[in-house]
Design an enzyme around this catalytic site. Structure first.
Site, PDB file in Angstrom:
ATOM      1  N   LYS A 132     -28.074 -22.047 -79.031  1.00  0.00           N
ATOM      2  CA  LYS A 132     -26.919 -21.161 -79.076  1.00  0.00           C
ATOM      3  C   LYS A 132     -26.310 -21.054 -77.672  1.00  0.00           C
ATOM      4  O   LYS A 132     -27.036 -21.036 -76.672  1.00  0.00           O
ATOM      5  CB  LYS A 132     -27.405 -19.787 -79.556  1.00  0.00           C
ATOM      6  CG  LYS A 132     -26.354 -18.712 -79.725  1.00  0.00           C
ATOM      7  CD  LYS A 132     -27.033 -17.447 -80.234  1.00  0.00           C
ATOM      8  CE  LYS A 132     -26.034 -16.355 -80.562  1.00  0.00           C
ATOM      9  NZ  LYS A 132     -26.720 -15.159 -81.121  1.00  0.00           N
ATOM     10  N   SER A 209     -24.237 -13.790 -85.012  1.00  0.00           N
ATOM     11  CA  SER A 209     -23.500 -14.538 -84.010  1.00  0.00           C
ATOM     12  C   SER A 209     -24.003 -15.956 -83.780  1.00  0.00           C
ATOM     13  O   SER A 209     -23.415 -16.706 -82.999  1.00  0.00           O
ATOM     14  CB  SER A 209     -23.540 -13.773 -82.677  1.00  0.00           C
ATOM     15  OG  SER A 209     -24.874 -13.621 -82.210  1.00  0.00           O
ATOM     16  N   SER A 233     -27.962 -11.605 -86.042  1.00  0.00           N
ATOM     17  CA  SER A 233     -27.409 -12.842 -85.503  1.00  0.00           C
ATOM     18  C   SER A 233     -28.184 -14.114 -85.786  1.00  0.00           C
ATOM     19  O   SER A 233     -27.616 -15.202 -85.756  1.00  0.00           O
ATOM     20  CB  SER A 233     -27.210 -12.701 -83.993  1.00  0.00           C
ATOM     21  OG  SER A 233     -26.237 -11.724 -83.716  1.00  0.00           O
TER      22      SER A 233
END
Length: 532
Positions: A132, A209, A233
């Site tokens: 990420k 996210s 997330s």
């Protein structure tokens, strides 16, 4: 005259696309979203048989084993995933940093080492791993979706501690994945890369996210990755993309040197966790990281090795008569949609059929946890986010402004005493929840508290862009600091999940989310699917 933020964002977007090898691009061949919403099998049509084999047939540990036995070279493996990741980005817009060149160079070095020494560098030798865009990687930028944070590449000194450890274990970082601006949204959208779509239905959201990470994995552009979780997330993107995802408790994996917004906020801390295609790979990566004993370097990591004895206790409990589960069918705030309700019921039925016990869960109200979590996110009135946006002058994307306003000052700023009161409230809530958990010993057949909980990851299978509204089903466990794993159960089926008439919502939020039930029959084509 300084550049406009729009120009900076566009230049970065073009730079990312320019690093995708032309020989692998398929842009002109990709059907419109309306013609092919489900693209989970599409990327494979452009790959060689060997590339399909490498990217789709193995677990991470199996692939590492083949690399160690020299059945594949690290270069072969990395190039196969780089090829598939290129196609994935063109399909769903999931990549924020392209590191193919560095990855292939490192793969060649690992191949040389294996030939020279006859043994792998470490337990992750040659394993491609995606991250990420929050992890700092040498020679890459770390924007976290902010235009203002572009233009500065990481160095040896600034690289995240966990990234260094992964490399020492033999892993090869080959790509970083898209996130919402600031990370504080359950949809993945920013002004740099744009919106990340759901591979199972490109009309719908990938969640957030870690949405870029989940979408890349769902398209087999990666075999395993790392994300972070403060409210949903890891788990929401995993759930809407048919993946397994683990949110550990705070202090299990090192956060040292990982970028974040609202740094210093520790009322409800963000945690690092893996996303993968199966539970075995989650275990494989987590256990490998624990073997590095990160608590010697990151003071926030607990000195807690992988506990094989706890695994064995679980197996023994199963042999002795099964496990006991509490089940949350709805949290009293937002009712899950019919396919999510069916997924929970099917899980209950299968567990009972295998001899496990399932009881109804009636804990302290989850509404309170949701309020605690939101008040935590708003504890600075959005000051940190808007201050960072103002550095470049960029406007917040809708998913961000919906929570924190278009401009600074939209939300009130609590006093330090308000924050202390919030932290006391969280502690009291955790205490009451733990007491309830322990009290279930009086309800179970073995006379011990339930072993684990079953709950929806979200009230919906996904949602249209701009319609991400509720993260209470995941957020409660951030407030409680419980470890949680998401596993896929079933797919949405319009024939088995008809719309329910006559449901009376519990409140305004429940009404808004329940109205989204109509999206699935009306907004998707036959054959488009979502996993739950």
């Amino acid at each position: 005259m300084s550049k406009k933020w729009q120009d900076i964002a566009q230049e970065k977007r073009q730079a990312v696309n320019s690093l995708l090898p032309e020989k692998w691009k398929t842009t002109k061949l990709i059907p419109p979203v309306s013609e092919l919403p489900d693209v989970t099998n599409y990327a494979a049509t452009f790959l060689s048989e060997k590339e399909r084999e490498i990217t789709a047939q193995y677990t991470a540990s199996e692939l590492v084993g083949k690399l160690a036995r020299r059945e594949y070279t690290a270069v072969q493996v990395v190039e196969a995933f780089c090829h598939r990741a290129t196609i994935a980005h063109e399909l769903v817009n999931c990549i924020s940093e392209v590191l193919f060149s560095q990855a292939i160079t490192r793969a060649a070095e690992l191949d040389d080492y294996l030939r020279a020494h006859g043994k792998p560098v470490g337990p992750l030798h040659g394993l491609p791993i995606s991250l990420k865009d929050q992890f700092r990687v040498k020679d890459a930028e770390t924007s976290v979706g902010y235009v203002a944070w572009l233009g500065k590449k990481e160095t040896d000194e600034t690289e995240s501690f966990l990234v260094k450890r992964l490399k020492e274990l033999g892993a090869i970082v080959f790509v970083k994945t898209n996130v919402p601006t600031s990370l504080m949204a359950i949809e993945t959208n920013n002004n740099i890369i744009g919106y990340t779509l759901n591979p199972y239905n490109r009309l719908l959201s990938s969640g957030g996210s870690s949405g870029g990470e989940a979408s890349l994995l769902a398209l087999r552009g990666s075999i395993i990755g790392l994300g972070s979780d403060i409210g949903a997330s890891i788990r929401l993107p995993s759930a809407v993309s048919g993946l397994t995802g683990l949110k550990p408790s705070h202090g299990r994996l090192p956060y040292l040197g990982v970028a974040n917004s609202m740094e210093g906020q520790e009322t409800v801390p963000s945690v690092i966790g893996p996303l993968a295609h199966n539970v075995a790979d989650l275990r494989f990566l987590f256990k490998s990281i624990c073997q590095t004993q990160p608590w010697h370097d990151d003071p926030k990591v607990l000195p807690l090795p992988w506990r094989a004895d706890e695994e064995e206790k679980g197996r023994e409990s199963i042999k002795e008569g099964g496990l006991t589960f509490g089940v949350i069918k709805w949290d009293g705030v937002v009712m899950p949609h019919p396919p999510v309700q069916r997924a929970i019921q099917e899980t209950i039925s299968k567990l009972k059929a295998q001899g496990h016990e399932v009881i109804e869960w009636s804990p302290p109200a989850h509404q309170e946890a949701f309020e605690i979590l939101w008040n935590t996110f708003a504890a600075d009135g959005g000051t940190d986010i808007h201050a960072t946006l103002s550095l470049s002058g960029e406007a917040p994307v809708p998913q961000l402004s919906a929570s924190f306003g278009e401009v600074a000052g939209t939300l009130p700023i609590p006093t330090i005493n308000d924050i202390w009161a919030l932290q006391r409230r969280k502690y009291e809530y955790q205490t009451r929840y733990l007491a309830y958990w322990n009290s279930t010993a009086t309800l179970t057949k073995p006379g011990r508290p339930v072993d684990a909980l079953i709950a929806p990851a979200a009230p919906t299978a996904s949602f249209l862009p701009g319609n991400g509204l509720y993260f209470g089903y995941t957020g409660v466990f951030n407030v409680l600091d419980f470890s949680v794993v998401v596993v896929p159960v079933t797919k949405v089926d319009k024939n088995r999940d008809p719309k329910v008439d006559g449901y009376v919502p519990a409140g305004d939020l429940d009404t808004l989310v329940w109205q989204q039930c109509m999206y699935f029959p009306n907004q998707t084509k036959d054959g488009a699917s979502l996993l739950i």
